[in-house]
Design a protein around this motif. Structure first.
Motif, PDB file in Angstrom:
ATOM      1  N   GLY A   1       0.789  -1.227   0.000  1.00 51.50           N
ATOM      2  CA  GLY A   1       0.000   0.000   0.000  1.00 51.50           C
ATOM      3  C   GLY A   1       0.817   1.271   0.000  1.00 51.50           C
ATOM      4  O   GLY A   1       0.314   2.353  -0.302  1.00 51.50           O
ATOM      5  N   ASP A   2       2.097   1.185   0.374  1.00 48.44           N
ATOM      6  CA  ASP A   2       2.992   2.331   0.452  1.00 48.44           C
ATOM      7  C   ASP A   2       2.429   3.423   1.371  1.00 48.44           C
ATOM      8  O   ASP A   2       2.337   4.591   1.012  1.00 48.44           O
ATOM      9  CB  ASP A   2       3.279   2.902  -0.940  1.00 48.44           C
ATOM     10  CG  ASP A   2       4.385   3.956  -0.923  1.00 48.44           C
ATOM     11  OD1 ASP A   2       5.242   3.900  -0.015  1.00 48.44           O
ATOM     12  OD2 ASP A   2       4.377   4.844  -1.811  1.00 48.44           O
ATOM     13  N   PHE A   3       2.034   3.007   2.587  1.00 49.44           N
ATOM     14  CA  PHE A   3       1.610   3.969   3.597  1.00 49.44           C
ATOM     15  C   PHE A   3       2.034   3.453   4.968  1.00 49.44           C
ATOM     16  O   PHE A   3       2.412   2.279   5.125  1.00 49.44           O
ATOM     17  CB  PHE A   3       0.093   4.212   3.563  1.00 49.44           C
ATOM     18  CG  PHE A   3      -0.747   2.988   3.824  1.00 49.44           C
ATOM     19  CD1 PHE A   3      -1.036   2.565   5.124  1.00 49.44           C
ATOM     20  CD2 PHE A   3      -1.264   2.254   2.759  1.00 49.44           C
ATOM     21  CE1 PHE A   3      -1.810   1.436   5.364  1.00 49.44           C
ATOM     22  CE2 PHE A   3      -2.033   1.120   2.987  1.00 49.44           C
ATOM     23  CZ  PHE A   3      -2.318   0.710   4.291  1.00 49.44           C
ATOM     24  N   TYR A   4       1.972   4.322   5.953  1.00 53.55           N
ATOM     25  CA  TYR A   4       2.402   3.977   7.302  1.00 53.55           C
ATOM     26  C   TYR A   4       1.207   4.002   8.262  1.00 53.55           C
ATOM     27  O   TYR A   4       0.224   4.701   8.026  1.00 53.55           O
ATOM     28  CB  TYR A   4       3.466   4.952   7.803  1.00 53.55           C
ATOM     29  CG  TYR A   4       4.812   4.797   7.134  1.00 53.55           C
ATOM     30  CD1 TYR A   4       5.836   4.068   7.737  1.00 53.55           C
ATOM     31  CD2 TYR A   4       5.059   5.385   5.891  1.00 53.55           C
ATOM     32  CE1 TYR A   4       7.069   3.926   7.119  1.00 53.55           C
ATOM     33  CE2 TYR A   4       6.294   5.239   5.266  1.00 53.55           C
ATOM     34  CZ  TYR A   4       7.292   4.507   5.884  1.00 53.55           C
ATOM     35  OH  TYR A   4       8.505   4.353   5.276  1.00 53.55           O
ATOM     36  N   ILE A   5       1.328   3.236   9.335  1.00 47.49           N
ATOM     37  CA  ILE A   5       0.314   3.218  10.383  1.00 47.49           C
ATOM     38  C   ILE A   5       0.933   3.800  11.644  1.00 47.49           C
ATOM     39  O   ILE A   5       1.926   3.278  12.171  1.00 47.49           O
ATOM     40  CB  ILE A   5      -0.171   1.783  10.657  1.00 47.49           C
ATOM     41  CG1 ILE A   5      -0.689   1.144   9.376  1.00 47.49           C
ATOM     42  CG2 ILE A   5      -1.237   1.771  11.749  1.00 47.49           C
ATOM     43  CD1 ILE A   5      -0.817  -0.370   9.450  1.00 47.49           C
ATOM     44  N   ASP A   6       0.381   4.904  12.116  1.00 48.31           N
ATOM     45  CA  ASP A   6       0.884   5.585  13.323  1.00 48.31           C
ATOM     46  C   ASP A   6       2.400   5.782  13.298  1.00 48.31           C
ATOM     47  O   ASP A   6       3.104   5.437  14.258  1.00 48.31           O
ATOM     48  CB  ASP A   6       0.494   4.791  14.590  1.00 48.31           C
ATOM     49  CG  ASP A   6      -0.994   4.744  14.820  1.00 48.31           C
ATOM     50  OD1 ASP A   6      -1.726   5.519  14.189  1.00 48.31           O
ATOM     51  OD2 ASP A   6      -1.433   3.908  15.649  1.00 48.31           O
ATOM     52  N   PRO A   7       2.943   6.337  12.224  1.00 51.61           N
ATOM     53  CA  PRO A   7       4.402   6.502  12.152  1.00 51.61           C
ATOM     54  C   PRO A   7       4.926   7.510  13.161  1.00 51.61           C
ATOM     55  O   PRO A   7       4.235   8.469  13.516  1.00 51.61           O
ATOM     56  CB  PRO A   7       4.626   7.005  10.716  1.00 51.61           C
ATOM     57  CG  PRO A   7       3.334   7.673  10.365  1.00 51.61           C
ATOM     58  CD  PRO A   7       2.263   6.869  11.044  1.00 51.61           C
ATOM     59  N   TRP A   8       6.150   7.278  13.620  1.00 51.67           N
ATOM     60  CA  TRP A   8       6.740   8.173  14.611  1.00 51.67           C
ATOM     61  C   TRP A   8       7.711   9.169  13.991  1.00 51.67           C
ATOM     62  O   TRP A   8       8.237  10.042  14.677  1.00 51.67           O
ATOM     63  CB  TRP A   8       7.427   7.377  15.720  1.00 51.67           C
ATOM     64  CG  TRP A   8       8.229   6.191  15.255  1.00 51.67           C
ATOM     65  CD1 TRP A   8       9.502   6.180  14.775  1.00 51.67           C
ATOM     66  CD2 TRP A   8       7.786   4.820  15.231  1.00 51.67           C
ATOM     67  NE1 TRP A   8       9.892   4.905  14.456  1.00 51.67           N
ATOM     68  CE2 TRP A   8       8.861   4.040  14.730  1.00 51.67           C
ATOM     69  CE3 TRP A   8       6.604   4.181  15.590  1.00 51.67           C
ATOM     70  CZ2 TRP A   8       8.787   2.650  14.575  1.00 51.67           C
ATOM     71  CZ3 TRP A   8       6.520   2.804  15.430  1.00 51.67           C
ATOM     72  CH2 TRP A   8       7.596   2.045  14.929  1.00 51.67           C
ATOM     73  N   ARG A   9       7.951   9.083  12.679  1.00 53.64           N
ATOM     74  CA  ARG A   9       8.716  10.095  11.959  1.00 53.64           C
ATOM     75  C   ARG A   9       7.907  10.539  10.742  1.00 53.64           C
ATOM     76  O   ARG A   9       7.071   9.785  10.246  1.00 53.64           O
ATOM     77  CB  ARG A   9      10.080   9.539  11.542  1.00 53.64           C
ATOM     78  CG  ARG A   9      11.027   9.318  12.721  1.00 53.64           C
ATOM     79  CD  ARG A   9      12.386   8.745  12.270  1.00 53.64           C
ATOM     80  NE  ARG A   9      13.295   8.578  13.390  1.00 53.64           N
ATOM     81  CZ  ARG A   9      13.251   7.590  14.274  1.00 53.64           C
ATOM     82  NH1 ARG A   9      12.320   6.653  14.140  1.00 53.64           N
ATOM     83  NH2 ARG A   9      14.108   7.515  15.262  1.00 53.64           N
ATOM     84  N   PRO A  10       8.141  11.763  10.248  1.00 50.09           N
ATOM     85  CA  PRO A  10       7.333  12.287   9.140  1.00 50.09           C
ATOM     86  C   PRO A  10       7.368  11.387   7.903  1.00 50.09           C
ATOM     87  O   PRO A  10       8.442  10.934   7.485  1.00 50.09           O
ATOM     88  CB  PRO A  10       7.983  13.647   8.847  1.00 50.09           C
ATOM     89  CG  PRO A  10       8.592  14.057  10.153  1.00 50.09           C
ATOM     90  CD  PRO A  10       9.091  12.776  10.768  1.00 50.09           C
TER      91      PRO A  10
END
Length: 358
Positions: free
Chosen positions: A17-26
């Motif tokens: 999907g090329d996305f993050y879940i609750d990422p901690w960096r931008p």
């Protein structure tokens, strides 16, 4: 296909999907499970979150580009079908369901299975792989029914009020505070909220959550404070803000209050065991309900839960993340108990004076 979700330096990454879940960096695209500070951070290019939590998310992160999704609604991104489902943690909290190539993964974020009047109840989502938190992932953690606990809090407040003493409960500003407020008997006295709590109350009321009338301390007559209930963040303890309440009795509301010595280390009169995270039975029931054959454990008691799940026939492992624990109070670092500590020796984190909401 390899694993659908992996850990990168930026956070949990959905590979196809090329996305993050609750990422901690931008990152360019982030799916947010809920608005607690360790899961929702500033700096992402685009946010996706559950509609009931958008108000809180914007109040905490400011002017962000965010799409709101209703629970159960789905959208397909780069071939991955994404939907959000209630996590029962706080207002707008969601589990992220991802489906691709006939395989389903679910990332839980934080959750609890106990009913809560202030947010949508936890919804089990069937999947092949379940990514679960384990904040209270030890068998000693078992919560009493909320109705019983609120009866204890109201009885404590009533006793203090009858004695002409103000009652102060220190609780996390987002989620815990509103849950306590929803269970208070407003006939006992005036309910006062700290300035960090009141904006969140407004966001909850805007979503139709029934919270009794509350006031700021500057809006109430001093004589009424002797019968008042005050809801404040742990960082307010010992501050000059507390001096206006005179002779008061204080309490701390957290799952950590179950542990021996926790109340003493907090320096409060009472400890109320109340958590917005699943206890051990809750974790067990949630994992079982997913029917997942594989479980990946994140923040909390990772080794204990992984070992238990492996011993009981599931394929289990852990993800190292940078998620903290809002229940530790407004401390700057993760205050969860050390994995190596024996349960009876584990203590709640000490409060950090002046620290902001995590």
């Amino acid at each position: 296909m390899g694993d659908m979700v992996v850990v990168r330096k930026e956070g949990l990454y959905c590979v196809p999907g090329d996305f993050y879940i609750d990422p901690w960096r931008p990152v360019p695209r982030a799916v947010i499970t809920h608005a607690h500070g360790d899961h929702a951070r500033v700096g992402h290019g685009h946010y996706l979150a559950a509609a009931p939590g958008i108000g809180v998310l914007k109040s905490r992160l400011g002017d962000i580009t965010v799409d709101a999704m209703e629970y159960g609604q789905s959208v397909t991104h780069n071939g991955v079908k994404i939907s959000l489902h209630p996590a029962g943690h706080v207002l707008g909290s969601a589990q992220v369901r991802m489906e691709c190539g006939g395989e389903v993964w679910v990332a839980s974020g934080d959750y609890k299975v106990e009913p809560d009047k202030t947010c949508a109840p936890f919804e089990p989502v069937r999947c092949d792989t379940f990514i679960t938190e384990s904040t209270f992932g030890l068998p000693i953690y078992r919560w009493q029914p909320e109705a019983e606990l609120m009866a204890e809090i109201n009885a404590w407040w009533r006793k203090n009020a009858d004695e002409g003493r103000c009652s102060v409960v220190f609780a996390y500003s987002f989620g815990k505070a509103q849950r306590i407020l929803a269970g208070l008997d407003a006939s006992i006295g005036t309910i006062v909220c700290h300035g960090s709590v009141e904006p969140l109350n407004r966001a909850y009321r805007a979503e139709g959550v029934d919270i009794p009338p509350t006031v700021l301390v500057t809006e109430v007559e001093k004589a009424l404070l002797r019968r008042a209930m005050v809801i404040a963040p742990p960082s307010a303890s010992g501050s000059t803000w507390m001096k206006r309440f005179g002779d008061y009795s204080d309490a701390f509301a957290s799952g950590w209050m179950l542990l021996r010595g926790a109340r003493r280390r907090r320096g409060v009169d009472r400890g109320f065991v109340l958590s917005d995270h699943a206890d051990w039975p809750g974790l067990m029931s949630a994992i079982k309900a997913t029917e997942a054959e594989r479980v990946i454990v994140t923040h909390g008691s990772i080794p204990t839960l992984v070992r238990w799940l492996n011993q009981n026939g599931l394929e289990a492992s852990g993800f190292e993340t940078e998620y903290g624990d809002e229940e530790a109070g407004e401390a700057a670092s993760d205050g969860a108990p050390k994995e190596s500590a024996a349960p009876e020796e584990t203590v709640a984190p000490e409060k950090t004076a002046g620290a902001a909401d995590a």
